[in-house]
Design an enzyme around this catalytic site. Structure first.
Site, PDB file in Angstrom:
ATOM      1  N   CYS A  31       0.838  -1.206   0.000  1.00 43.35           N
ATOM      2  CA  CYS A  31       0.000   0.000   0.000  1.00 43.35           C
ATOM      3  C   CYS A  31       0.873   1.256   0.000  1.00 43.35           C
ATOM      4  O   CYS A  31       1.702   1.435   0.898  1.00 43.35           O
ATOM      5  CB  CYS A  31      -0.903  -0.012   1.241  1.00 43.35           C
ATOM      6  N   TYR A 185      -4.002   5.572  -9.495  1.00 43.37           N
ATOM      7  CA  TYR A 185      -5.197   4.723  -9.303  1.00 43.37           C
ATOM      8  C   TYR A 185      -6.322   5.149 -10.240  1.00 43.37           C
ATOM      9  O   TYR A 185      -7.045   4.313 -10.772  1.00 43.37           O
ATOM     10  CB  TYR A 185      -5.657   4.791  -7.844  1.00 43.37           C
TER      11      TYR A 185
HETATM   12  N1  LIG Z   1      -6.335   8.455   2.951  1.00 41.01           N
HETATM   13  C1  LIG Z   1      -5.850   7.238   3.497  1.00 41.01           C
HETATM   14  C2  LIG Z   1      -6.030   6.158   2.422  1.00 41.01           C
HETATM   15  C3  LIG Z   1      -5.652   4.787   2.914  1.00 41.01           C
HETATM   16  C4  LIG Z   1      -6.102   3.718   1.919  1.00 41.01           C
HETATM   17  O1  LIG Z   1      -6.883   3.972   0.999  1.00 41.01           O
HETATM   18  N2  LIG Z   1      -5.591   2.484   2.120  1.00 41.01           N
HETATM   19  C5  LIG Z   1      -6.027   1.401   1.274  1.00 41.01           C
HETATM   20  C6  LIG Z   1      -4.887   0.469   0.969  1.00 41.01           C
HETATM   21  S1  LIG Z   1      -3.864   1.022  -0.317  1.00 41.01           S
HETATM   22  C7  LIG Z   1      -7.060   0.566   2.044  1.00 41.01           C
HETATM   23  O2  LIG Z   1      -6.790   0.051   3.100  1.00 41.01           O
HETATM   24  N3  LIG Z   1      -8.222   0.427   1.428  1.00 41.01           N
HETATM   25  C8  LIG Z   1      -9.187  -0.457   1.974  1.00 41.01           C
HETATM   26  C9  LIG Z   1     -10.441   0.138   2.286  1.00 41.01           C
HETATM   27  O3  LIG Z   1     -10.496   1.347   2.356  1.00 41.01           O
HETATM   28  O4  LIG Z   1     -11.344  -0.671   2.466  1.00 41.01           O
HETATM   29  C10 LIG Z   1      -4.369   7.393   3.840  1.00 41.01           C
HETATM   30  O5  LIG Z   1      -3.640   8.034   3.062  1.00 41.01           O
HETATM   31  O6  LIG Z   1      -3.958   6.853   4.867  1.00 41.01           O
END
Ligand SMILES: N[C@@H](CCC(=O)N[C@@H](CS)C(=O)NCC(=O)O)C(=O)O
Length: 318
Positions: A31, A185
């Site tokens: 990630c 993305y």
């Molecule tokens: N805005 C957050 C975004 C975090 C994010 O989108 N993480 C993704 C992994 S790349 C995630 O866990 N997505 C799963 C979900 O939101 O269900 C940050 O920068 O910490």
């Protein structure tokens, strides 16, 4: 559409005092948002005082009783790319309850969220923050009180004191987030030709702009010193040639084709704490292992395999 992180407390607030050994990070190494916080933890010398758990890089499948697409702490899971378990993956240790899913950490805090990274308070047993942009800033500001092993005078300052530099930082952060970090993305996950092409164009226009910015010989984006702007750009460019060029259909060029950006990428990769804060094995398995038919592409190997190529700034197109 990226969700908005719901936990936005900060270390230093009354209920979250800055103390060594009190805080814990939950991350996944594929990630790019988690990569921001593993980089900050590393370059700020907080590896001992801020503990960390690493989830398996492919999320749960449709057969999981708790549902699909969930981050799981399962170091016994095998990566198809290597045919073996991954030494970086851990069980969940931050809560003291050995939970299986990141989702369960949120549920314990009455939240329906499920994303990583998470900054957790082991003493209060609560989530502090789940927004990487906030987490890197607060680790920088509180590094001394959190017990950094690097003397203040020798440690990078991610968030500069100078107002002019800060304004330049905000402008770069915004441009790089919209067109590069999240732009990748927008391009790679789009099912609309026009939306994909707009994201593709914006991505390479910004690379061109950054290539020009670095053409005056400055070592880092804001000038002489490494900052948050470099830390936020690195996770995407580190993934570009070995992953995004193919997986996100960003095949306009390689970073290798931008001499100043390539040398910048190698310069950042050579900084203490950077190389070990990420893993291209996790990235390749994470991005390709759950896409298409799950077979992970073996390349690129010319001019050199990655990440070894990042040890060679001289590879840049002359
Ligand atoms: N805005 C957050 C975004 C975090 C994010 O989108 N993480 C993704 C992994 S790349 C995630 O866990 N997505 C799963 C979900 O939101 O269900 C940050 O920068 O910490």
């Amino acid at each position: 559409m990226r969700g908005v992180s719901g936990f936005r407390h900060a270390i230093g607030e009354e209920e979250f005092p800055a103390e060594p050994g009190r805080y814990h990070l939950f991350v996944a190494l594929n990630c790019p948002w988690c990569h921001r916080v593993t980089l900050a933890r590393s370059v700020l010398g907080l590896q001992n005082s801020v503990t960390m758990d690493v989830a398996f890089l492919n999320r749960t499948g449709d057969d999981d009783p708790e549902g699909p697409n969930l981050w799981e702490f399962a170091p016994d899971r095998v990566a198809s790319l290597t045919g073996a378990t991954l030494p970086e993956c851990t069980v969940e240790t931050g809560t003291g309850r050995g939970l299986r899913l990141a989702k369960e950490i949120y549920r314990a805090d009455d939240s329906e969220e499920q994303s990583l990274p998470i900054l957790y308070d082991k003493i209060a047993g609560r989530i502090v923050n789940n927004e990487s942009a906030d987490i890197i800033r607060m680790l920088d500001v509180a590094a001394d009180a959190l017990g950094s092993t690097i003397p203040t005078a020798e440690r990078v300052r991610l968030y500069p004191d100078d107002d002019m530099l800060r304004q330049h930082l905000y402008d770069l952060n915004d441009l790089i987030y919209r067109t590069i970090n999240n732009g990748a993305y927008k391009a790679g996950f789009s099912s609309d030709q026009r939306i994909y092409e707009a994201a593709f164009d914006a991505y390479f226009e910004t690379l061109e702009q950054l290539e020009k910015l670095l053409s005056d010989g400055r070592p880092f984006l804001l000038g002489v010193h490494f900052s948050e702007a470099d830390l936020r750009l690195f996770p995407t460019l580190y993934r570009h040639d070995p992953v995004y060029n193919m997986r996100m259909k960003l095949n306009g060029a390689r970073i290798l084709d931008y001499p100043n950006l390539w040398r910048w990428l190698c310069r950042v990769y050579a900084l203490p704490g950077v190389a070990n804060a990420g893993s291209l094995v996790h990235c390749r398995q994470g991005y390709f292992g759950r896409s298409w038919n799950g077979v992970v592409p073996s390349g690129p190997f010319k001019p050199m395999p990655y990440p070894e190529a990042y040890l060679h700034p001289d590879l840049a197109a002359l």
